[in-house]
Write a protein that holds these residues in place. Structure first.
Motif, mmCIF file in Angstrom:
data_model
loop_
_atom_site.group_PDB
_atom_site.id
_atom_site.type_symbol
_atom_site.label_atom_id
_atom_site.label_comp_id
_atom_site.label_asym_id
_atom_site.label_seq_id
_atom_site.Cartn_x
_atom_site.Cartn_y
_atom_site.Cartn_z
ATOM 1 N N ILE A 25 0.833 -1.198 0.000
ATOM 2 C CA ILE A 25 0.000 0.000 0.000
ATOM 3 C C ILE A 25 0.872 1.254 0.000
ATOM 4 C CG2 ILE A 25 -1.647 1.338 1.388
ATOM 5 C CD1 ILE A 25 -2.845 -1.388 2.274
ATOM 6 N N ARG A 26 1.945 1.237 0.782
ATOM 7 C CA ARG A 26 2.851 2.385 0.828
ATOM 8 C C ARG A 26 3.504 2.613 -0.535
ATOM 9 N NH1 ARG A 26 7.960 3.302 0.917
ATOM 10 N NH2 ARG A 26 8.465 1.080 0.937
ATOM 11 N N LEU A 27 3.854 1.531 -1.218
ATOM 12 C CA LEU A 27 4.528 1.616 -2.507
ATOM 13 C C LEU A 27 3.602 2.134 -3.615
ATOM 14 C CD1 LEU A 27 7.099 0.907 -4.205
ATOM 15 C CD2 LEU A 27 6.107 -1.381 -4.497
ATOM 16 N N VAL A 28 2.408 1.597 -3.688
ATOM 17 C CA VAL A 28 1.489 1.901 -4.794
ATOM 18 C C VAL A 28 0.568 3.083 -4.487
ATOM 19 C CG1 VAL A 28 -0.404 0.934 -6.186
ATOM 20 C CG2 VAL A 28 1.585 -0.492 -5.618
ATOM 21 N N LYS A 29 0.263 3.283 -3.209
ATOM 22 C CA LYS A 29 -0.696 4.311 -2.796
ATOM 23 C C LYS A 29 -2.028 4.151 -3.548
ATOM 24 C CE LYS A 29 2.872 7.696 -1.591
ATOM 25 N NZ LYS A 29 3.978 6.718 -1.743
ATOM 26 N N PRO A 30 -2.636 2.974 -3.423
ATOM 27 C CA PRO A 30 -3.842 2.696 -4.205
ATOM 28 C C PRO A 30 -5.100 3.290 -3.590
ATOM 29 C CG PRO A 30 -3.362 0.838 -2.785
ATOM 30 C CD PRO A 30 -2.257 1.840 -2.562
ATOM 31 N N ASP A 31 -6.124 3.379 -4.415
ATOM 32 C CA ASP A 31 -7.446 3.762 -3.923
ATOM 33 C C ASP A 31 -8.172 2.549 -3.347
ATOM 34 O OD1 ASP A 31 -7.608 6.620 -4.987
ATOM 35 O OD2 ASP A 31 -7.088 5.496 -6.800
ATOM 36 N N TYR A 32 -7.848 1.365 -3.872
ATOM 37 C CA TYR A 32 -8.483 0.129 -3.420
ATOM 38 C C TYR A 32 -7.451 -0.997 -3.404
ATOM 39 C CZ TYR A 32 -12.665 2.719 -4.899
ATOM 40 O OH TYR A 32 -13.631 3.676 -5.080
ATOM 41 N N VAL A 33 -7.718 -2.013 -2.564
ATOM 42 C CA VAL A 33 -6.849 -3.199 -2.495
ATOM 43 C C VAL A 33 -7.696 -4.447 -2.742
ATOM 44 C CG1 VAL A 33 -5.279 -4.573 -1.077
ATOM 45 C CG2 VAL A 33 -5.346 -2.079 -0.807
ATOM 46 N N VAL A 34 -7.295 -5.217 -3.758
ATOM 47 C CA VAL A 34 -7.968 -6.472 -4.102
ATOM 48 C C VAL A 34 -7.019 -7.628 -3.833
ATOM 49 C CG1 VAL A 34 -9.039 -7.839 -5.930
ATOM 50 C CG2 VAL A 34 -9.294 -5.353 -5.924
ATOM 51 N N ALA A 35 -7.495 -8.628 -3.115
ATOM 52 C CA ALA A 35 -6.705 -9.843 -2.903
ATOM 53 C C ALA A 35 -7.381 -10.998 -3.616
ATOM 54 C CB ALA A 35 -6.580 -10.155 -1.415
ATOM 55 N N VAL A 36 -6.612 -11.745 -4.409
ATOM 56 C CA VAL A 36 -7.105 -13.009 -4.942
ATOM 57 C C VAL A 36 -6.522 -14.091 -4.039
ATOM 58 C CG1 VAL A 36 -5.253 -13.020 -6.687
ATOM 59 C CG2 VAL A 36 -7.170 -14.593 -6.906
ATOM 60 N N MET A 37 -7.399 -14.881 -3.438
ATOM 61 C CA MET A 37 -7.002 -15.804 -2.383
ATOM 62 C C MET A 37 -7.364 -17.249 -2.724
ATOM 63 S SD MET A 37 -8.060 -15.703 1.663
ATOM 64 C CE MET A 37 -9.594 -16.617 1.438
ATOM 65 N N SER A 38 -6.445 -18.166 -2.460
ATOM 66 C CA SER A 38 -6.758 -19.583 -2.601
ATOM 67 C C SER A 38 -7.959 -19.915 -1.734
ATOM 68 C CB SER A 38 -5.564 -20.439 -2.157
ATOM 69 O OG SER A 38 -4.432 -20.183 -2.936
ATOM 70 N N GLY A 39 -8.781 -20.838 -2.221
ATOM 71 C CA GLY A 39 -9.966 -21.227 -1.465
ATOM 72 C C GLY A 39 -9.625 -22.155 -0.317
ATOM 73 N N ASN A 40 -10.237 -23.315 -0.285
ATOM 74 C CA ASN A 40 -10.056 -24.221 0.851
ATOM 75 C C ASN A 40 -8.844 -25.139 0.726
ATOM 76 O OD1 ASN A 40 -12.245 -23.373 2.487
ATOM 77 N ND2 ASN A 40 -13.651 -24.382 1.076
ATOM 78 N N PHE A 41 -8.189 -25.128 -0.427
ATOM 79 C CA PHE A 41 -6.959 -25.913 -0.611
ATOM 80 C C PHE A 41 -5.886 -25.005 -1.190
ATOM 81 C CE2 PHE A 41 -10.220 -29.070 -0.270
ATOM 82 C CZ PHE A 41 -9.614 -30.140 0.380
ATOM 83 N N CYS A 42 -4.643 -25.258 -0.801
ATOM 84 C CA CYS A 42 -3.554 -24.341 -1.111
ATOM 85 C C CYS A 42 -2.524 -24.950 -2.053
ATOM 86 C CB CYS A 42 -2.883 -23.883 0.183
ATOM 87 S SG CYS A 42 -4.000 -22.958 1.266
ATOM 88 N N GLN A 43 -1.603 -24.101 -2.499
ATOM 89 C CA GLN A 43 -0.687 -24.446 -3.582
ATOM 90 C C GLN A 43 0.286 -25.574 -3.254
ATOM 91 O OE1 GLN A 43 2.839 -23.513 -4.397
ATOM 92 N NE2 GLN A 43 2.606 -24.205 -6.516
ATOM 93 N N ARG A 44 0.581 -25.796 -1.989
ATOM 94 C CA ARG A 44 1.468 -26.891 -1.607
ATOM 95 C C ARG A 44 0.740 -28.231 -1.586
ATOM 96 N NH1 ARG A 44 4.343 -25.532 3.811
ATOM 97 N NH2 ARG A 44 5.497 -27.435 3.298
ATOM 98 N N GLY A 45 -0.530 -28.239 -1.995
ATOM 99 C CA GLY A 45 -1.282 -29.482 -2.032
ATOM 100 C C GLY A 45 -1.889 -29.845 -0.701
ATOM 101 N N GLU A 46 -2.209 -28.844 0.107
ATOM 102 C CA GLU A 46 -2.739 -29.090 1.444
ATOM 103 C C GLU A 46 -4.042 -28.328 1.657
ATOM 104 O OE1 GLU A 46 1.591 -29.427 3.731
ATOM 105 O OE2 GLU A 46 0.339 -27.656 4.010
#
Length: 423
Positions: A25-46
């Motif tokens: 946020i400090r770097l970009v100084k955005p008006d909005y922040v969007v997060a794309v988040m893994s659902g119930n299972f994650c990238q390490r296969g867990e």
């Protein structure tokens, strides 16, 4: 308008994540922040330690305005597929202007140079890469050694997970011809996979390890108050903690399968099908199963992801099409007041539809196809792939809830019972 996009798992959200978010946020100084988040299972296969709605609430309480779900078919792929999905979600909103990710090297120009080399492969690189694969190295290591042989010895430093993932984000931006500007923040604190608990500087891996050991109170010093309170509430209700070992039932499923059935599943090549088929007949212990399958070219993470690929029946053709076309919808997990404002803009500019209420996903597609047929709006949606991707998310949630410690809350239908988190 500047909109910051970040890619997260928050499994769970800790002070390192908070540092990344605040610095972004400090770097970009955005008006909005969007997060794309893994659902119930994650990238390490867990499976995630708590479900996606609990982790969404934590994200919103710590400074994110809008949380969109990374479809399961991307969340449990290797770095390349994970990046295609996550960058695809941000790109297809039509509003995200910047992406910031953590990096061990902190050198965006170097990461861009490596990404361009991988996209525009020379015959020398291709030959060296094939040579390394034939020597039995895993895909990531074979690629790294090929880069060292054709680009620079500096590539040797690209052994850390955030730099590797950062290169894939840049490649995905190139794939989509996206105008989103990438930035890096030098990673601080513990390494991503560091299992040692170090208080405020602990990794998510270390925090999960402490929770598994029954020392929940210990994590208070490693996570923000919102994380601690929401984890405590979820654990008290028996909706967590959820751990990878709870998937042991898959071995019985593997014993039912014929070897050729494994061959149809995405990521099964180079003899992995035979190793799965044989290992399932030699042990009933999930960790021992992974050890039996393990080989020089099959990393632990790849094996765990492959287990999920079988569990969710991710056939090769659909997965390859998904990686070529990207996500077919934007699934809303949660938002605050600012996030609600941003959703109005996304609704006007996105190239794929928004899904807020899961039970209406087929109606959303019908509306899209009607608008397209009447020439009212151009959408980049493949109807069959849209349905397939979304129904895999539903399946993932139904299987995830089966892993809850409290058997009385293991009913299916999480996605249809839960509305987006609103703060």
């Amino acid at each position: 308008m500047r909109v910051l996009g970040i890619v997260v798992e928050y499994n769970p959200f800790h002070y390192g994540h908070l540092h990344h978010l605040r610095e972004s946020i400090r770097l970009v100084k955005p008006d909005y922040v969007v997060a794309v988040m893994s659902g119930n299972f994650c990238q390490r296969g867990e499976p995630a330690i708590v479900n996606k709605y609990a982790r969404t609430k934590i994200a919103l309480l710590n400074g994110v305005d809008l949380v969109l779900e990374l479809p399961t078919v991307y969340a449990i792929q290797d770095a390349g597929g994970f990046a295609v999905g996550s960058v695809g979600v941000l790109h297809k909103t039509g509003v995200v202007t910047d992406i910031v990710f953590g990096s061990e090297s902190g050198d965006i120009d170097f990461l861009k140079r490596v990404a361009h080399t991988l996209v525009n492969q020379t015959p020398e690189f291709q030959a060296e890469f094939k040579k390394q694969l034939k020597m039995g190295f895993s895909y990531p290591n074979a690629r790294k050694y090929a880069l060292m042989g054709t680009l620079s010895d500096d590539v040797a430093k690209l052994s850390k997970s955030n730099d590797i993932l950062g290169i894939e984000y840049i490649k995905a931006l190139m794939q989509y011809k996206s105008e989103i500007e990438p930035h890096v923040i030098k990673r601080v604190g513990a390494d991503y996979n560091d299992p040692e608990f170090k208080g405020r500087l602990s990794s998510a891996t270390a925090i999960r390890k402490v929770v598994k050991a029954g020392q929940f109170e210990t994590i208070r010093e490693a996570v923000p108050p919102a994380t601690y309170e929401i984890l405590r509430e979820e654990f008290e209700k028996g909706r967590g903690p959820v751990f990878w070992e709870y998937l042991e039932f898959v071995i019985a499923m593997f014993r039912k399968m014929k070897r050729e059935e494994f061959e149809k599943i995405y990521s099964f090549n180079e003899g992995l099908d035979l190793r799965f088929w044989e290992a399932a007949r030699q042990t009933g212990d999930l960790q021992q199963f992974v050890e039996l399958v393990k080989a020089k070219r099959f990393t632990y993470s790849r094996i765990r992801r492959a287990i999920l690929h079988v569990l969710f029946d991710l056939e090769k053709e659909k997965m390859e099409k998904s990686n070529a076309l990207g996500p077919q919808y934007l699934r809303i997990l949660g938002f605050n007041t600012k996030g609600r404002e941003l959703l109005r803009e996304i609704k006007k500019k996105s190239s794929v539809p928004l899904i807020a209420t899961a039970s209406l996903y087929k109606q959303v597609l019908e509306d899209v196809e009607k608008q397209q047929a009447e020439g009212k709006r151009e959408w980049q949606v493949d109807g069959d792939l849209y349905i397939w991707q979304f129904e895999k998310d539903v399946l993932a949630s139904d299987i995830y809830s089966f892993l809850y410690p409290n058997k009385s809350v293991r009913s299916a239908g999480m996605d249809f019972e839960q509305q987006p988190v609103m703060l």
